[in-house]
Scaffold this motif. Structure first.
Motif, mmCIF file in Angstrom:
data_model
loop_
_atom_site.group_PDB
_atom_site.id
_atom_site.type_symbol
_atom_site.label_atom_id
_atom_site.label_comp_id
_atom_site.label_asym_id
_atom_site.label_seq_id
_atom_site.Cartn_x
_atom_site.Cartn_y
_atom_site.Cartn_z
ATOM 1 N N ILE A 1 0.820 -1.211 0.000
ATOM 2 C CA ILE A 1 0.000 0.000 0.000
ATOM 3 C C ILE A 1 0.854 1.262 0.000
ATOM 4 N N GLN A 2 1.959 1.260 0.731
ATOM 5 C CA GLN A 2 2.820 2.434 0.762
ATOM 6 C C GLN A 2 3.493 2.658 -0.590
ATOM 7 N N LEU A 3 3.957 1.560 -1.189
ATOM 8 C CA LEU A 3 4.574 1.671 -2.509
ATOM 9 C C LEU A 3 3.554 2.142 -3.534
ATOM 10 N N ALA A 4 2.333 1.632 -3.436
ATOM 11 C CA ALA A 4 1.272 2.027 -4.367
ATOM 12 C C ALA A 4 0.957 3.511 -4.235
ATOM 13 N N ARG A 5 0.922 4.014 -3.023
ATOM 14 C CA ARG A 5 0.667 5.447 -2.823
ATOM 15 C C ARG A 5 1.773 6.289 -3.440
ATOM 16 N N GLY A 6 3.009 5.842 -3.254
ATOM 17 C CA GLY A 6 4.120 6.559 -3.853
ATOM 18 C C GLY A 6 4.043 6.569 -5.367
ATOM 19 N N LEU A 7 3.661 5.437 -5.967
ATOM 20 C CA LEU A 7 3.532 5.356 -7.419
ATOM 21 C C LEU A 7 2.405 6.245 -7.923
ATOM 22 N N LEU A 8 1.297 6.287 -7.166
ATOM 23 C CA LEU A 8 0.185 7.176 -7.546
ATOM 24 C C LEU A 8 0.630 8.630 -7.540
ATOM 25 N N MET A 9 1.417 9.008 -6.564
ATOM 26 C CA MET A 9 1.925 10.380 -6.518
ATOM 27 C C MET A 9 2.823 10.664 -7.725
ATOM 28 N N GLU A 10 3.672 9.685 -8.088
ATOM 29 C CA GLU A 10 4.527 9.858 -9.267
ATOM 30 C C GLU A 10 3.699 9.994 -10.535
ATOM 31 N N ILE A 11 2.652 9.181 -10.654
ATOM 32 C CA ILE A 11 1.788 9.245 -11.836
ATOM 33 C C ILE A 11 1.106 10.597 -11.927
ATOM 34 N N ASN A 12 0.571 11.070 -10.815
ATOM 35 C CA ASN A 12 -0.108 12.367 -10.815
ATOM 36 C C ASN A 12 0.865 13.495 -11.146
ATOM 37 N N SER A 13 2.060 13.421 -10.601
ATOM 38 C CA SER A 13 3.070 14.436 -10.898
ATOM 39 C C SER A 13 3.433 14.411 -12.377
ATOM 40 N N HIS A 14 3.582 13.220 -12.938
ATOM 41 C CA HIS A 14 3.908 13.081 -14.354
ATOM 42 C C HIS A 14 2.817 13.702 -15.223
ATOM 43 N N LEU A 15 1.552 13.429 -14.877
ATOM 44 C CA LEU A 15 0.441 13.953 -15.664
ATOM 45 C C LEU A 15 0.347 15.476 -15.548
ATOM 46 N N LYS A 16 0.643 16.009 -14.363
ATOM 47 C CA LYS A 16 0.612 17.465 -14.191
ATOM 48 C C LYS A 16 1.691 18.141 -15.031
ATOM 49 N N VAL A 17 2.868 17.534 -15.114
ATOM 50 C CA VAL A 17 3.930 18.091 -15.948
ATOM 51 C C VAL A 17 3.507 18.065 -17.412
ATOM 52 N N ARG A 18 2.895 16.983 -17.846
ATOM 53 C CA ARG A 18 2.399 16.906 -19.225
ATOM 54 C C ARG A 18 1.419 18.038 -19.515
ATOM 55 N N GLU A 19 0.502 18.252 -18.579
ATOM 56 C CA GLU A 19 -0.494 19.312 -18.759
ATOM 57 C C GLU A 19 0.189 20.676 -18.823
ATOM 58 N N MET A 20 1.187 20.890 -17.977
ATOM 59 C CA MET A 20 1.907 22.164 -17.965
ATOM 60 C C MET A 20 2.633 22.385 -19.288
ATOM 61 N N LEU A 21 3.256 21.337 -19.814
ATOM 62 C CA LEU A 21 3.969 21.453 -21.081
ATOM 63 C C LEU A 21 3.022 21.815 -22.213
ATOM 64 N N ALA A 22 1.868 21.159 -22.249
ATOM 65 C CA ALA A 22 0.886 21.432 -23.300
ATOM 66 C C ALA A 22 0.324 22.843 -23.176
ATOM 67 N N GLU A 23 0.012 23.245 -21.958
ATOM 68 C CA GLU A 23 -0.569 24.575 -21.751
ATOM 69 C C GLU A 23 0.444 25.671 -22.055
ATOM 70 N N THR A 24 1.694 25.459 -21.683
ATOM 71 C CA THR A 24 2.724 26.456 -21.970
ATOM 72 C C THR A 24 2.886 26.654 -23.464
ATOM 73 N N MET A 25 2.961 25.563 -24.232
ATOM 74 C CA MET A 25 3.102 25.696 -25.678
ATOM 75 C C MET A 25 1.866 26.344 -26.288
ATOM 76 N N ARG A 26 0.694 26.014 -25.756
ATOM 77 C CA ARG A 26 -0.523 26.647 -26.276
ATOM 78 C C ARG A 26 -0.477 28.156 -26.080
ATOM 79 N N GLN A 27 -0.023 28.592 -24.911
ATOM 80 C CA GLN A 27 0.064 30.023 -24.643
ATOM 81 C C GLN A 27 1.111 30.699 -25.526
ATOM 82 N N VAL A 28 2.236 30.014 -25.757
ATOM 83 C CA VAL A 28 3.267 30.568 -26.641
ATOM 84 C C VAL A 28 2.697 30.770 -28.036
ATOM 85 N N VAL A 29 2.017 29.764 -28.555
ATOM 86 C CA VAL A 29 1.461 29.835 -29.911
ATOM 87 C C VAL A 29 0.392 30.917 -30.002
#
Length: 412
Positions: free
Chosen positions: A304-332
């Motif tokens: 359960i502890q490892l799973a929670r850590g992995l969920l946090m990594e997944i959420n962080s990864h997805l947030k970075v993806r969203e930030m990258l997409a939004e930043t490029m959209r604003q640049v364009v």
């Protein structure tokens, strides 16, 4: 130089393969350059591909002094490796690491060394074995490159090289038109795919296009098989992307052994390998590999502890993806001044011809927005197509850079 060269480049969307063939198909010397441009356990497949490529040309009679290998070399003795000292390229596969030359490893796997090797310029090599191509006018050269990429870019562990830069600096433009045959894993608008997820190693063992050409080379008599036949087989098997061929296609009538081996090494061909079919291919778009690995580790976890850590990594990864997409959209949007035009740019896929504009925009984005050589920002490579579209629509590099300065966070 009239040397015939076979380029194989693999990565985000391409594997540039094949070569400058010699005028005398039975003459000259065979040379090989093998490059894995990534590092890190999650990129295991690239160095595994490179090691497998070495084993093919080695067993087919090309001596090590005519083979240059560039790879970071952080897998075999990695703490995550359940079989220390060994690297495999397919499920339950044999070790492909043994005997691989360590010409350029670690921080010596650089664009500068790669270009110096291709040019045969040992004076500009920094570190490593110092080995470079010494090919002559009747020689054959096979170049295999596997890693991530983007339009006009090949990624190395800590830097990049532009294909436009390669052509211009090393007078290869004419050669690419007349003396080179190349194949790629995909077209310029799509991704290549990883394959063979290994639950014991928690990573992918190969790239689908790469293992297709290499497993074909393992199984076929290369003195009989032509480049055209291998291309047809690999294109048929690589059904996740559109395998491409470029350059002098008349070279495709040549035998594969002309580049992946030495036809004069002996009267006998290298032993052919019979491979058992792999049932679960686990085909995954290359950009999605880090996230896919995290999800697979989560599904396999009973802690359960490892799973929670992995969920946090997944959420962080997805947030970075969203930030990258939004930043490029604003640049364009800032460059075009219009949301409708911005959507057109973001949804378009233009071919690159405005190299100077694109190069300047990419350099600014990398150094002032997101450096994709940091693992958390690797997905930034997937947004560079928007810079291609802006340049191809006539927007200046200066306007794109100003928009980046206004929009981009201080992330580097």
């Amino acid at each position: 130089m009239l040397t015939q060269v076979l380029f194989a480049l693999l990565g985000l969307s391409s594997a540039l393969v094949r070569a400058f063939p010699s005028r005398d198909p039975d003459g000259g010397t065979n040379w090989v350059v093998i490059v894995a441009g990534s590092n890190g356990w999650y990129n295991y497949r690239h160095q595994a591909d490179a090691c497998h490529a070495y084993q093919i040309v080695h067993k087919n009679g090309i001596p090590d002094e005519q083979i240059v290998v560039m790879m970071y070399d952080d897998l075999a003795h990695n703490e995550n490796n359940p079989t220390p000292g060994k690297v495999i390229n397919r499920p339950n596969g044999t070790d492909v690491y043994e005997g691989v030359p360590k010409d350029y490893t670690g921080d010596h796997v650089t664009p500068e060394n790669f270009l110096a090797v291709l040019k045969g310029d040992s004076s500009h090599v920094k570190g490593g074995s110092g080995k470079v191509l010494k090919s002559g006018p009747n020689d054959h050269v096979f170049v295999y490159f596997t890693d991530h990429g983007a339009p006009g870019i090949l990624a190395f562990p800590n830097d990049d090289v532009s294909l436009h830069q390669t052509n211009a600096q090393h007078n290869m433009r004419v050669c690419l038109l007349s003396l080179v045959y190349a194949t790629t894993a995909a077209n310029s608008h799509e991704s290549s795919y990883a394959c063979y997820y290994d639950e014991k190693r928690d990573t992918y063992l190969g790239d689908w296009y790469s293992v297709n050409w290499m497993e074909d080379s393992d199984a076929e008599d290369l003195k009989k098989e032509t480049l055209a036949k291998q291309f047809k087989i690999v294109k048929s098997h690589t059904n996740t992307s559109h395998v491409q061929q470029f350059g002098n296609k008349t070279m495709a009538h040549m035998k594969v052994i002309a580049f992946q081996g030495n036809a004069k090494a002996s009267g006998l061909s290298a032993p052919l390998t019979t491979l058992q079919p792999v049932r679960d291919l686990d085909l995954t778009p290359s950009p999605d590999v880090p996230l896919a690995i995290l999800k697979r580790k989560l599904m396999a976890s009973n802690d359960i502890q490892l799973a929670r850590g992995l969920l946090m990594e997944i959420n962080s990864h997805l947030k970075v993806r969203e930030m990258l997409a939004e930043t490029m959209r604003q640049v364009v949007e800032r460059v075009t001044g219009n949301k409708l035009k911005a959507e057109d740019v973001l949804n378009g896929r233009a071919d690159l011809s405005q190299h100077q504009c694109y190069k300047a925009a990419v350099h600014h984005y990398k150094h002032n927005c997101f450096n994709w050589h940091r693992a958390e920002y690797e997905y930034a490579l997937r947004h560079l197509y928007a810079l291609v579209n802006l340049c191809e629509r006539g927007y200046s590099a200066e306007s794109i850079q100003l928009a980046m300065d206004f929009v981009c966070p201080d992330s580097n």
